[in-house]
Design a protein around this motif. Sequence first.
Motif, mmCIF file in Angstrom:
data_model
loop_
_atom_site.group_PDB
_atom_site.id
_atom_site.type_symbol
_atom_site.label_atom_id
_atom_site.label_comp_id
_atom_site.label_asym_id
_atom_site.label_seq_id
_atom_site.Cartn_x
_atom_site.Cartn_y
_atom_site.Cartn_z
ATOM 1 N N HIS A 11 10.318 0.205 3.874
ATOM 2 C CA HIS A 11 9.520 0.991 2.914
ATOM 3 C C HIS A 11 8.037 0.800 3.247
ATOM 4 N N HIS A 13 3.971 3.119 4.005
ATOM 5 C CA HIS A 13 3.194 4.369 3.918
ATOM 6 C C HIS A 13 2.092 4.442 4.959
ATOM 7 N N THR A 41 8.119 5.630 5.141
ATOM 8 C CA THR A 41 8.666 6.375 4.002
ATOM 9 C C THR A 41 7.529 6.966 3.162
ATOM 10 N N HIS A 43 5.289 9.432 0.820
ATOM 11 C CA HIS A 43 5.626 10.219 -0.380
ATOM 12 C C HIS A 43 5.809 11.694 -0.030
ATOM 13 N N CYS A 69 11.547 8.890 4.004
ATOM 14 C CA CYS A 69 10.568 9.491 3.100
ATOM 15 C C CYS A 69 10.832 8.913 1.709
ATOM 16 N N GLU A 70 9.873 9.058 0.821
ATOM 17 C CA GLU A 70 10.032 8.570 -0.557
ATOM 18 C C GLU A 70 9.834 9.758 -1.482
ATOM 19 N N SER A 72 9.724 11.679 -5.104
ATOM 20 C CA SER A 72 9.458 11.480 -6.530
ATOM 21 C C SER A 72 10.466 12.271 -7.349
ATOM 22 N N HIS A 81 11.281 6.760 -8.001
ATOM 23 C CA HIS A 81 11.159 7.056 -6.567
ATOM 24 C C HIS A 81 12.461 6.750 -5.819
ATOM 25 N N VAL A 83 14.009 6.568 -1.977
ATOM 26 C CA VAL A 83 13.731 6.541 -0.535
ATOM 27 C C VAL A 83 14.941 7.104 0.203
ATOM 28 N N ALA A 195 14.009 3.086 -5.050
ATOM 29 C CA ALA A 195 12.841 2.285 -4.680
ATOM 30 C C ALA A 195 12.424 1.343 -5.810
ATOM 31 N N ASP A 253 6.758 -1.837 0.793
ATOM 32 C CA ASP A 253 5.970 -0.757 0.186
ATOM 33 C C ASP A 253 4.494 -0.911 0.571
#
Length: 286
Positions: A11, A13, A41, A43, A69-70, A72, A81, A83, A195, A253
């Motif tokens: 996880h 960004h 991952t 958003h 990817c994450e 929403s 969230h 993942v 997540a 994360d």
Amino acid sequence: MITDTLLADLHSHTTASDGQLTPSQLIARAIEKGVEMFAITDHDTVDGLPEAHMANQAHETPLTLINGCEISTRWNSFDIHIVGLNIDITHAGLLDFLAHQRQLREVRAQEIGERLAKAGIEGAYAGAKAIAGDAALSRGHYARWLADNGHASDMPSVFKKYLARGKTGYVPNNWGDMATAIEQIHQAGGLAVLAHPSGYKLSAKWLKRLVREYAEAGGDAMEVILGQQTLDDRNNLIALSKLNNLLASVGSDFHFPSNWIELGKNLYQPQGVEWVWQSQHWTERT
Ligand code: AMP
Ligand code: MN
Ligand code: MN
Ligand code: MN
């Protein structure tokens, strides 16, 4: 062969969403920190992954890079969230779905800007947009602009003051439900991971309910090992994963270098847990 002792961080960004390192910088840092299996991952986008793969392959000791990817979603008015791991990042249906998510982000971002303006903070939308560049706007970009412009001292206090649920700049979310996101991930050949389950500030009873309903919606796995958590939290999440027959995942994360969260850091793999990368489904697709 993938073993239990492989350092995994699934996880993270990049600047393709609200992370602060480019895909190439993130890959270099993950390798430097000894991460062996790594997922990016961002958003509601997979835009960072082509560059990440190029940078990884150009490295002397490439890591196993997992496409992720994450997404929403909305559950009982909470932002939840999910993942997606091992997704096909060229899958047309998934790409359409993510484009729609980013459209919702843009509409929401404008509304956040309007709410902040009404509260006397001018220029937040343009400021956040300038920070985001090509990336779809996240509250993370707003938080950076608000902190940089003296509206709060750091990211957590910006959220507390302006962006968290119920605060001046919070816009009630308009995301689709968990089942839809899980279905999209599955159609693109991936596995769905809930997540940071303890990050939603739910009571024990509601967290239990979330995990149960997520499993009923078709979820495959949930994060049980986070970069920052208490031993109680870890044990509770492991117990919840077992109770609901969900596989387990690990993820920092990571968004930017700080003293608190680091790629691969504190990502223990306790015995007796079935990890998401050990599923037959995973091996078929990696
Ligand atoms: P969004 O996806 O636009 O709703 O924004 C959520 C993002 O904001 C998360 O992925 C984090 O990067 C960031 N975020 C959420 N809550 C906090 C918090 N309390 N402190 C710092 N960053 C946060
Ligand atoms: Mn974020
Ligand atoms: Mn998240
Ligand atoms: Mn994240």
